[in-house]
Design a protein around this motif. Sequence first.
Motif, PDB file in Angstrom:
ATOM      1  N   TYR A   1      -8.734   8.690  -8.785  1.00 12.99           N
ATOM      2  CA  TYR A   1      -9.083   9.871  -7.968  1.00 12.99           C
ATOM      3  C   TYR A   1      -9.161   9.475  -6.492  1.00 12.99           C
ATOM      4  CZ  TYR A   1     -12.278  12.974  -5.465  1.00 12.99           C
ATOM      5  OH  TYR A   1     -12.845  13.769  -4.492  1.00 12.99           O
ATOM      6  N   HIS A   2      -9.961   8.419  -6.196  1.00 14.56           N
ATOM      7  CA  HIS A   2     -10.123   8.010  -4.790  1.00 14.56           C
ATOM      8  C   HIS A   2      -8.799   7.509  -4.210  1.00 14.56           C
ATOM      9  CE1 HIS A   2     -14.355   8.726  -4.487  1.00 14.56           C
ATOM     10  NE2 HIS A   2     -14.659   7.890  -5.455  1.00 14.56           N
ATOM     11  N   MET A   3      -8.054   6.761  -5.019  1.00 15.46           N
ATOM     12  CA  MET A   3      -6.756   6.252  -4.552  1.00 15.46           C
ATOM     13  C   MET A   3      -5.839   7.414  -4.145  1.00 15.46           C
ATOM     14  SD  MET A   3      -5.475   3.316  -4.141  1.00 15.46           S
ATOM     15  CE  MET A   3      -6.153   1.683  -4.138  1.00 15.46           C
ATOM     16  N   MET A   4      -5.721   8.402  -5.024  1.00 18.20           N
ATOM     17  CA  MET A   4      -4.820   9.528  -4.723  1.00 18.20           C
ATOM     18  C   MET A   4      -5.327  10.320  -3.521  1.00 18.20           C
ATOM     19  SD  MET A   4      -3.318  10.834  -8.390  1.00 18.20           S
ATOM     20  CE  MET A   4      -4.862  11.231  -9.193  1.00 18.20           C
ATOM     21  N   GLN A   5      -6.659  10.464  -3.397  1.00 19.29           N
ATOM     22  CA  GLN A   5      -7.214  11.164  -2.225  1.00 19.29           C
ATOM     23  C   GLN A   5      -6.809  10.466  -0.930  1.00 19.29           C
ATOM     24  OE1 GLN A   5      -9.510  13.754  -1.599  1.00 19.29           O
ATOM     25  NE2 GLN A   5      -9.431  14.541  -3.674  1.00 19.29           N
ATOM     26  N   GLN A   6      -6.772   9.135  -0.960  1.00 20.65           N
ATOM     27  CA  GLN A   6      -6.464   8.364   0.249  1.00 20.65           C
ATOM     28  C   GLN A   6      -4.964   8.303   0.547  1.00 20.65           C
ATOM     29  OE1 GLN A   6      -8.741   7.197   2.439  1.00 20.65           O
ATOM     30  NE2 GLN A   6     -10.175   8.269   1.096  1.00 20.65           N
ATOM     31  N   VAL A   7      -4.153   8.218  -0.517  1.00 20.87           N
ATOM     32  CA  VAL A   7      -2.710   7.960  -0.338  1.00 20.87           C
ATOM     33  C   VAL A   7      -1.915   9.247  -0.119  1.00 20.87           C
ATOM     34  CG1 VAL A   7      -0.654   7.142  -1.580  1.00 20.87           C
ATOM     35  CG2 VAL A   7      -2.731   5.751  -1.559  1.00 20.87           C
ATOM     36  N   LEU A   8      -2.334  10.332  -0.778  1.00 16.75           N
ATOM     37  CA  LEU A   8      -1.505  11.543  -0.749  1.00 16.75           C
ATOM     38  C   LEU A   8      -1.286  12.154   0.644  1.00 16.75           C
ATOM     39  CD1 LEU A   8      -2.482  13.258  -4.109  1.00 16.75           C
ATOM     40  CD2 LEU A   8      -0.154  12.697  -3.354  1.00 16.75           C
ATOM     41  N   PRO A   9      -2.306  12.185   1.534  1.00 15.39           N
ATOM     42  CA  PRO A   9      -2.049  12.840   2.831  1.00 15.39           C
ATOM     43  C   PRO A   9      -0.834  12.271   3.563  1.00 15.39           C
ATOM     44  CG  PRO A   9      -4.396  12.548   2.517  1.00 15.39           C
ATOM     45  CD  PRO A   9      -3.729  11.827   1.374  1.00 15.39           C
ATOM     46  N   GLN A  10      -0.671  10.928   3.570  1.00 17.30           N
ATOM     47  CA  GLN A  10       0.503  10.385   4.289  1.00 17.30           C
ATOM     48  C   GLN A  10       1.791  10.627   3.508  1.00 17.30           C
ATOM     49  OE1 GLN A  10       2.036   6.786   3.742  1.00 17.30           O
ATOM     50  NE2 GLN A  10       1.277   7.176   1.667  1.00 17.30           N
ATOM     51  N   MET A  11       1.713  10.779   2.176  1.00 18.61           N
ATOM     52  CA  MET A  11       2.918  11.119   1.407  1.00 18.61           C
ATOM     53  C   MET A  11       3.337  12.565   1.721  1.00 18.61           C
ATOM     54  SD  MET A  11       2.468   9.387  -2.365  1.00 18.61           S
ATOM     55  CE  MET A  11       2.686   7.614  -2.610  1.00 18.61           C
ATOM     56  N   ILE A  12       2.330  13.455   1.814  1.00 22.60           N
ATOM     57  CA  ILE A  12       2.632  14.865   2.134  1.00 22.60           C
ATOM     58  C   ILE A  12       3.267  14.941   3.518  1.00 22.60           C
ATOM     59  CG2 ILE A  12       1.574  17.117   2.642  1.00 22.60           C
ATOM     60  CD1 ILE A  12      -0.535  16.417   0.460  1.00 22.60           C
ATOM     61  N   GLU A  13       2.689  14.193   4.465  1.00 22.33           N
ATOM     62  CA  GLU A  13       3.209  14.196   5.833  1.00 22.33           C
ATOM     63  C   GLU A  13       4.654  13.698   5.873  1.00 22.33           C
ATOM     64  OE1 GLU A  13       0.278  12.623   8.557  1.00 22.33           O
ATOM     65  OE2 GLU A  13       1.932  11.939   9.834  1.00 22.33           O
ATOM     66  N   ARG A  14       4.964  12.686   5.050  1.00 19.22           N
ATOM     67  CA  ARG A  14       6.317  12.102   5.052  1.00 19.22           C
ATOM     68  C   ARG A  14       7.254  12.852   4.095  1.00 19.22           C
ATOM     69  NH1 ARG A  14       6.734   7.200   3.039  1.00 19.22           N
ATOM     70  NH2 ARG A  14       8.554   6.726   4.307  1.00 19.22           N
ATOM     71  N   LYS A  15       6.670  13.813   3.338  1.00 26.41           N
ATOM     72  CA  LYS A  15       7.437  14.619   2.372  1.00 26.41           C
ATOM     73  C   LYS A  15       8.152  13.760   1.336  1.00 26.41           C
ATOM     74  CE  LYS A  15       8.282  18.691   5.279  1.00 26.41           C
ATOM     75  NZ  LYS A  15       7.167  18.442   6.155  1.00 26.41           N
ATOM     76  N   THR A  16       7.519  12.692   0.920  1.00 30.10           N
ATOM     77  CA  THR A  16       8.087  11.860  -0.141  1.00 30.10           C
ATOM     78  C   THR A  16       7.007  10.930  -0.688  1.00 30.10           C
ATOM     79  OG1 THR A  16       9.913  10.390  -0.745  1.00 30.10           O
ATOM     80  CG2 THR A  16       8.903   9.976   1.392  1.00 30.10           C
ATOM     81  N   GLY A  17       7.142  10.570  -1.948  1.00 24.61           N
ATOM     82  CA  GLY A  17       6.203   9.613  -2.537  1.00 24.61           C
ATOM     83  C   GLY A  17       6.219   9.696  -4.052  1.00 24.61           C
TER      84      GLY A  17
END
Length: 238
Positions: free
Chosen positions: A119-135
Amino acid sequence: MENLSGKSALITGGSRGIGRAVALKLASIGVNIAITGRNYESLQETLAAADQYDVDAAAIVADMKNKDDIKAAVNHTIETFGHIDILINNAGVMDNALFLDTTEEMFRDLFETNVMGPYHMMQQVLPQMIERKTGDIVNIASMSAVNASEQTAAYSATKFALTGLTEGVMKEMRKHNIRTFTINPSAVLTDLIGEPSLERDTMIHAEDVADVIVSQLQLNRRVFVKTNQIWATNPQQK
Ligand SMILES: NC(=O)c1ccc[n+]([C@@H]2O[C@H](COP(=O)([O-])OP(=O)(O)OC[C@H]3O[C@@H](n4cnc5c(N)ncnc54)[C@H](O)[C@@H]3O)[C@@H](O)[C@H]2O)c1
Ligand SMILES: CC(=O)[C@H](C)O
């Protein structure tokens, strides 16, 4: 097929077992790797094994039960590689105990590592994936997320929870070109299960799980397989 060379991956629990095998497999095809774990020396051993490959690699001491450690690990990886393309939520623990012998402390410990960690990992990692539109986010659940058994009720509960969490996140994130999926291995020959009752050669090996994960990541980004069940072909009792 996707070429993963030059991408960067953060793999939790990279010091041994499935996490180590995934880290080395990704490094072997040119993916820069950051691995987390609680023990500096065993992380260094994985890094030494990755040395044969022409990639950047980092070891980060972090406890998946500690939110601040998780934040620091994600920040360190982004500072080192610029971004995170692939997150492998692998770190996990199992307790074999009858339900009435499962203390609240054991139950909380399993949930802290196996559910709150991702949960914490995804909370931290997802914002920059959303910004880069890939992940890509790979959550290692288990066949115990499909069928519960005697003596693993609490462990199963964590893996069912992780499965629900993953599916919900997947449905929110795919519009951002982010693939989120689970891997459900049955018994894998690692320290987690202790001395196996099956013939070792007939069991799933950590490297087999790594092969499945990497093959999924190499699929054209248009597609992903939501849940991957991994079965041993012909497991034999000792
Ligand atoms: N071995 C199996 O039969 C099997 C089957 C299905 C799913 N799984 C899952 O695969 C994942 C990896 O397990 P494995 O079989 O490689 O086990 P393992 O015990 O060999 O490795 C687990 C890794 O997670 C790390 N870890 C555990 N708690 C941690 C914490 N609080 N903080 C940081 N790191 C922590 C350990 O240090 C280790 O590196 C787990 O999520 C497990 O539930 C394993
Ligand atoms: C350890 C585990 O997760 C089972 C065997 O699928």
